[in-house]
Design a protein around this motif. Structure first.
Motif, PDB file in Angstrom:
ATOM      1  N   UNK A 360       0.791  -1.456   0.097  1.00 15.08           N
ATOM      2  CA  UNK A 360       0.004   0.012  -0.166  1.00 15.08           C
ATOM      3  C   UNK A 360       1.090   1.191   0.110  1.00 15.08           C
ATOM      4  N   UNK A 361       2.182   1.244   0.473  1.00 17.08           N
ATOM      5  CA  UNK A 361       3.104   2.344   0.588  1.00 17.08           C
ATOM      6  C   UNK A 361       3.753   2.423  -0.490  1.00 17.08           C
ATOM      7  N   UNK A 396      16.113   1.238  13.417  1.00 12.34           N
ATOM      8  CA  UNK A 396      15.735  -0.109  12.951  1.00 12.34           C
ATOM      9  C   UNK A 396      16.684  -1.163  12.329  1.00 12.34           C
ATOM     10  N   UNK A 397      16.639  -2.333  12.769  1.00 11.87           N
ATOM     11  CA  UNK A 397      17.811  -3.157  12.411  1.00 11.87           C
ATOM     12  C   UNK A 397      17.203  -4.162  11.122  1.00 11.87           C
ATOM     13  N   UNK A 415      13.066  -8.721   5.747  1.00 17.07           N
ATOM     14  CA  UNK A 415      12.450  -8.348   6.616  1.00 17.07           C
ATOM     15  C   UNK A 415      11.978  -9.663   7.392  1.00 17.07           C
ATOM     16  N   UNK A 416      12.263 -10.416   8.411  1.00 16.62           N
ATOM     17  CA  UNK A 416      11.756 -11.538   9.102  1.00 16.62           C
ATOM     18  C   UNK A 416      10.862 -10.947  10.045  1.00 16.62           C
ATOM     19  N   UNK A 417       9.337 -11.484   9.872  1.00 16.01           N
ATOM     20  CA  UNK A 417       8.261 -11.091  10.606  1.00 16.01           C
ATOM     21  C   UNK A 417       8.019 -12.406  11.609  1.00 16.01           C
ATOM     22  N   UNK A 429       7.876   0.562  11.077  1.00 23.91           N
ATOM     23  CA  UNK A 429       8.830   0.059  10.071  1.00 23.91           C
ATOM     24  C   UNK A 429       8.551   0.719   8.699  1.00 23.91           C
ATOM     25  N   UNK A 430       7.374   0.372   8.419  1.00 26.51           N
ATOM     26  CA  UNK A 430       7.183   0.881   6.895  1.00 26.51           C
ATOM     27  C   UNK A 430       7.243   2.298   6.740  1.00 26.51           C
ATOM     28  N   UNK A 431       6.969   2.949   7.747  1.00 26.14           N
ATOM     29  CA  UNK A 431       6.899   4.752   7.781  1.00 26.14           C
ATOM     30  C   UNK A 431       8.583   4.859   7.608  1.00 26.14           C
ATOM     31  N   UNK A 432       9.277   4.245   8.237  1.00 23.71           N
ATOM     32  CA  UNK A 432      10.851   4.798   8.284  1.00 23.71           C
ATOM     33  C   UNK A 432      11.388   4.049   7.038  1.00 23.71           C
ATOM     34  N   UNK A 433      11.006   3.003   6.439  1.00 26.79           N
ATOM     35  CA  UNK A 433      11.688   2.428   5.131  1.00 26.79           C
ATOM     36  C   UNK A 433      10.859   3.394   4.110  1.00 26.79           C
ATOM     37  N   UNK A 434       9.733   3.739   3.956  1.00 26.33           N
ATOM     38  CA  UNK A 434       9.439   4.655   2.834  1.00 26.33           C
ATOM     39  C   UNK A 434      10.081   6.056   2.805  1.00 26.33           C
TER      40      UNK A 434
END
Length: 453
Positions: A360-361, A396-397, A415-417, A429-434
């Motif tokens: 979605x991002x 974030x690692x 990314x291991x969830x 995490x999604x916010x930081x990656x984007x």
């Protein structure tokens, strides 16, 4: 003929004469033995090994960009949904403790009790004097988990594939595997000496074409795929694979290192996911180091397969038995996976949530199907390395996967969830990656740019 007129020497005279000869000989200058002539050829240098120069170039590039080595980061303690590095707390997506069992109280207690009872090491190969009751318990639980007759545990997951395939297959045989298959399987195939051919990732039409052309030329054919692919987070069509292997009289081997715990209603893997009779697959392989909170690997299947490997596979026969505390911890992890199904539900829900949010991002998640492994595809290795460093700076690692682990234009952040991540952590995490990808794309980094600065 007249007898000699020479006077015979007495015994004392002979001894005196012999002594004079010996003294004269000892007085002669001693000759030093000649030194072997040098050939003048120096031993090869380790720095001349293939790939060494590329390693040095990558390090030099990282130094120029002032990027710390993203690999071999030392964590201060247990790495879960969060971790501590150099005393700082980070969101963690680089550990495959999928169900959070590595820190479970009962798993730790089982390991501690085994230390008290067995000590640390099995102290010998299991064939001679290293067999312990806990080994039998472990192998029974693994066989039950897979729904097959028997299993055998090895001290290393990588060695499990190498030694098992290397022993089962012969030079006149054929091994056909997915092009994305793990290094351990390729290494085992090379060791066996069998003819080896890969097919494009998850392209089962291509697999069938290869078998139609070649399977009849070999006494034995082995098809090898993974239950979940650790770099991409997708999985194969198991029902179709079973049909193909039956059609061509092949053995089918599934590497479930990353699918146990995250596929199937109760985490029992790809057979449970597709509701396939597990005995339709000839060889099940898995590791203890992911979901099962230990270290090592196993082969599961019919008793004939296991009995053969226990007496012939060099990685089992000539290796120390798995450490009893690890065996005990894995036993408890298997029991907990069954007793606490909410963990499997949580990892499956979190995987899908992260995948949906990433897509979605506008992030490129490749072919991932959201089963605990989700790559964020970024293209070149430099970009992946820079992004990983910047994300670490922001708490974030997540590690970059770069060439040669993947093709040069397929570098990614992996990314291991786990079941332990919260939706708030996944959103962060999604916010930081984007944010960091946007920053990078607006001002790309290049080695040439840094060197000219």
């Amino acid at each position: 003929m007249a007898k000699s007129d020479k006077k015979k020497l007495s015994k004392d005279e002979r001894l005196n004469a012999l002594g004079s000869v010996r003294r004269a000989k000892s007085a002669l200058p001693k000759q030093k033995p000649e030194k072997p002539k040098s050939t003048g050829v120096a031993a090869p240098k380790f720095a001349e090994l293939p790939g060494f120069k590329e390693i040095r170039l990558q390090k030099a590039a990282a130094d120029l960009l002032q990027i710390k080595n993203p690999f071999f980061r030392a964590h201060d303690g247990r790495a879960g949904a969060t971790t501590q590095i150099d005393g700082e707390t980070y969101l963690n997506f680089s550990s495959y403790d999928y169900l959070g069992l590595n820190g479970h109280r009962k798993v730790q207690e089982a390991a501690k009790a085994a230390v008290d009872h067995y000590g640390i090491s099995a102290s010998a190969s299991r064939v001679v004097a290293g067999e312990r009751v806990i080994h039998t318990d472990l192998e029974q639980l693994i066989a039950q988990m897979h729904g097959v007759e028997s299993s055998v545990a090895f001290v290393s997951g990588h060695a499990t594939n190498v030694t098992s395939i290397g022993q089962l297959m012969q030079p006149e045989d054929l091994i056909v595997h997915d092009s994305y298959i793990h290094n351990s399987i390729v290494t085992g195939a090379k060791l066996s000496g069998a003819v080896r051919q890969s097919f494009p990732h998850n392209n089962l039409d291509a697999l069938e074409n290869i078998l139609e052309l070649r399977a009849h030329k070999h006494p034995r054919t082995l098809i090898v795929v993974e239950g979940v692919y650790s770099m991409d987070g997708d999985f194969p069509d198991l029902p179709r694979l079973v049909e193909i292997k039956k059609k061509y009289g092949a053995w089918l081997m599934i590497d479930e290192a990353h699918s146990i715990g995250i596929l199937g209603k109760t985490g029992r893997g790809i057979a449970e996911h597709f509701q396939i009779d597990p005995t339709e697959v000839d060889i099940w392989m898995g590791t203890f180091s992911k979901t099962l909170a230990g270290c090592g690997g196993y082969i599961a299947g019919c008793s004939d397969l296991v009995d053969y490997l226990k007496l012939t596979a060099s990685g089992f026969v000539f290796s120390v038995g798995i450490a009893p505390p690890i065996a005990a911890a894995v036993c408890e992890a298997v029991r907990l996976m069954k007793a606490e199904p909410h963990r499997v539900e949580a990892v499956q829900s979190n995987g899908k949530y992260f995948l949906d949010k990433a897509q979605a991002a506008g992030l490129d998640t490749g072919v991932s199907q959201g089963c605990a492994v989700v790559p964020i595809m970024v293209g070149d290795s430099l970009k992946a390395t820079v992004l990983a460093a910047r994300l670490l700076d922001r708490g974030l690692n997540a590690l970059p996967i770069i060439y040669p682990a993947v093709p040069e234009k397929s570098a990614r952040l992996r990314f291991f969830i786990t079941s332990e991540h919260t939706e708030a952590q996944l959103d962060q995490a999604i916010e930081l990656i984007s944010d960091e990808i946007s920053n990078y794309d607006s001002n790309p980094v290049s080695i040439q740019q840094v060197m000219s600065a």
